[in-house]
Design a protein around this motif. Structure first.
Motif, short mmCIF file in Angstrom:
data_model
loop_
_atom_site.label_atom_id
_atom_site.label_comp_id
_atom_site.label_asym_id
_atom_site.label_seq_id
_atom_site.Cartn_x
_atom_site.Cartn_y
_atom_site.Cartn_z
N ARG A 136 0.84 -1.21 0.00
CA ARG A 136 0.00 0.00 0.00
C ARG A 136 0.87 1.26 0.00
O ARG A 136 0.56 2.25 -0.68
N VAL A 137 1.93 1.24 0.79
CA VAL A 137 2.83 2.40 0.84
C VAL A 137 3.51 2.61 -0.50
O VAL A 137 3.62 3.74 -1.00
N ASP A 138 3.98 1.52 -1.12
CA ASP A 138 4.60 1.63 -2.45
C ASP A 138 3.61 2.22 -3.46
O ASP A 138 3.98 3.06 -4.29
N ALA A 139 2.36 1.77 -3.38
CA ALA A 139 1.34 2.29 -4.31
C ALA A 139 1.10 3.77 -4.07
O ALA A 139 0.88 4.54 -5.02
N ALA A 140 1.14 4.19 -2.80
CA ALA A 140 0.93 5.61 -2.48
C ALA A 140 2.07 6.47 -3.02
O ALA A 140 1.84 7.56 -3.57
N VAL A 141 3.30 6.00 -2.87
CA VAL A 141 4.45 6.75 -3.39
C VAL A 141 4.38 6.81 -4.92
O VAL A 141 4.62 7.88 -5.52
N ASP A 142 4.04 5.69 -5.54
CA ASP A 142 3.90 5.68 -7.00
C ASP A 142 2.82 6.64 -7.46
O ASP A 142 2.97 7.32 -8.49
N ARG A 143 1.73 6.71 -6.71
CA ARG A 143 0.64 7.61 -7.09
C ARG A 143 1.07 9.06 -6.94
O ARG A 143 0.70 9.92 -7.76
N TRP A 144 1.84 9.36 -5.90
CA TRP A 144 2.34 10.72 -5.73
C TRP A 144 3.21 11.11 -6.94
O TRP A 144 3.10 12.22 -7.47
N VAL A 145 4.08 10.19 -7.38
CA VAL A 145 4.92 10.45 -8.55
C VAL A 145 4.05 10.64 -9.80
O VAL A 145 4.31 11.51 -10.64
N TRP A 146 3.00 9.83 -9.92
CA TRP A 146 2.10 9.91 -11.07
C TRP A 146 1.46 11.30 -11.17
O TRP A 146 1.44 11.92 -12.25
N TYR A 147 0.97 11.80 -10.05
CA TYR A 147 0.38 13.13 -10.06
C TYR A 147 1.43 14.21 -10.30
O TYR A 147 1.16 15.22 -10.98
N ALA A 148 2.63 14.03 -9.75
CA ALA A 148 3.70 15.00 -10.00
C ALA A 148 3.97 15.14 -11.49
O ALA A 148 4.22 16.24 -12.00
N GLY A 149 3.90 14.03 -12.20
CA GLY A 149 4.14 14.06 -13.64
C GLY A 149 3.08 14.80 -14.43
O GLY A 149 3.33 15.24 -15.56
N TRP A 150 1.89 14.96 -13.85
CA TRP A 150 0.81 15.67 -14.52
C TRP A 150 0.93 17.19 -14.42
O TRP A 150 0.20 17.93 -15.10
#
Length: 301
Positions: A121-135
């Motif tokens: 879950r933590v890995d998914a949260a960090v990945d999601r933060w990076v995903w939004y940063a890219g937008w």
């Protein structure tokens, strides 16, 4: 004669038991860590009912202070380039990765998960933060347009932030859900007043520590803990809050807050019950708190 101590630090009589160093959780407002204005706290338990920590019990005054901090930070944050906002969010993701073990332990305790599942879950949260940063520097391409008009003009529509957004974090996902509601709000230039999950506020309060030591300007994200209904009511009625996300409100509270928000024309996002925070987020939340500005410009000049 004193006891001898070996290289591991143990004395000849055996190592003395250490006293536990209990963590004092605080609010995160304006880039600082104040205690609740009232001095109140409440007990936070794990999924089995065992005591974990005392969290600050925010008051209406704390909510108003958080709005003041968010409003003060808005001009600078919304005026930053999209590229710069993306860089800052990516820096936050780097720091979240560095504290992965801490967040894994907090998520495991809050949600009753095994260490492996909590880590996922933590890995998914960090990945999601990076995903939004890219937008950050790409959202204008899907939310903006060059509009055809009958005349010698360029007609351009561009997205801009709504302003100060109150965010009620979901109870069902203490960290992944939290990231899923904060990141899309701030990446587009809004500032946020976040009400942490009432049952599991510790990951949110720890996130405040990460944000404070990143490049994120103070006041862009402000995190309150306590009784969701008590804190959300003044935020929904506050004239200087432009929008509210009801992700963490139950049906009865959501209806009450929608009524309060309607009286001052707030934008309201009410996600459906049972939202799967692990699912592909899409762009709905990214576009939820944007305003469209249209500019006319004569051709050839």
């Amino acid at each position: 004669m004193s006891d001898a101590t070996d290289v591991s630090g143990n004395t000849g009589r055996g190592a003395a038991a250490r006293l536990s160093v209990l963590k004092t959780y605080k609010l995160f407002v304006g880039g600082k860590f104040p205690r609740s204005e009232s001095g109140r706290v409440y007990e936070v338990a794990d999924s089995k009912g065992n005591w974990l920590a005392n969290a600050p019990l925010s008051s209406r005054k704390d909510a108003r202070d958080a709005v003041v901090a968010a409003r003060k930070a808005f001009p600078g944050w919304s005026g930053a380039t999209a590229y710069n906002r993306g860089q800052i969010l990516y820096r936050v993701a780097e720091m979240l990765e560095g504290r992965r073990e801490q967040f894994t332990a907090e998520v495991a305790a809050a949600e009753g998960l095994s260490k492996a599942k909590a880590a996922a879950r933590v890995d998914a949260a960090v990945d999601r933060w990076v995903w939004y940063a890219g937008w950050s520097d790409k959202v204008a391409q899907i939310a903006g347009a060059a509009n055809p008009v009958a005349g010698p003009y360029f007609n351009l529509s561009t997205p801009g932030p709504t302003g100060v957004v109150a965010v009620l974090a979901p109870d069902t996902s203490s960290f992944l859900g939290l990231v899923s509601v904060i990141a899309p709000v701030i990446v587009t230039g809004n500032t946020a007043v976040v009400v942490a999950s009432e049952k599991a506020p510790l990951p949110a309060l720890s996130l405040g520590e990460v944000l404070a030591t990143s490049d994120l300007p103070g006041g862009v994200v402000n995190i309150l803990s306590g009784r969701t209904a008590e804190i959300a009511a003044p935020l929904a009625a506050h004239q200087d809050v432009n929008a509210i996300d009801l992700a963490g409100a139950d049906a009865a509270l959501a209806k009450e807050l929608e009524t309060a928000a309607a009286e001052n024309l707030k934008r309201v996002l009410r996600p459906p019950a049972g939202t799967d925070w692990a699912a592909d987020p899409g762009t709905e939340r990214l576009l939820a708190f944007l305003e469209t500005k249209t500019v006319w410009h004569p051709m050839g000049i």
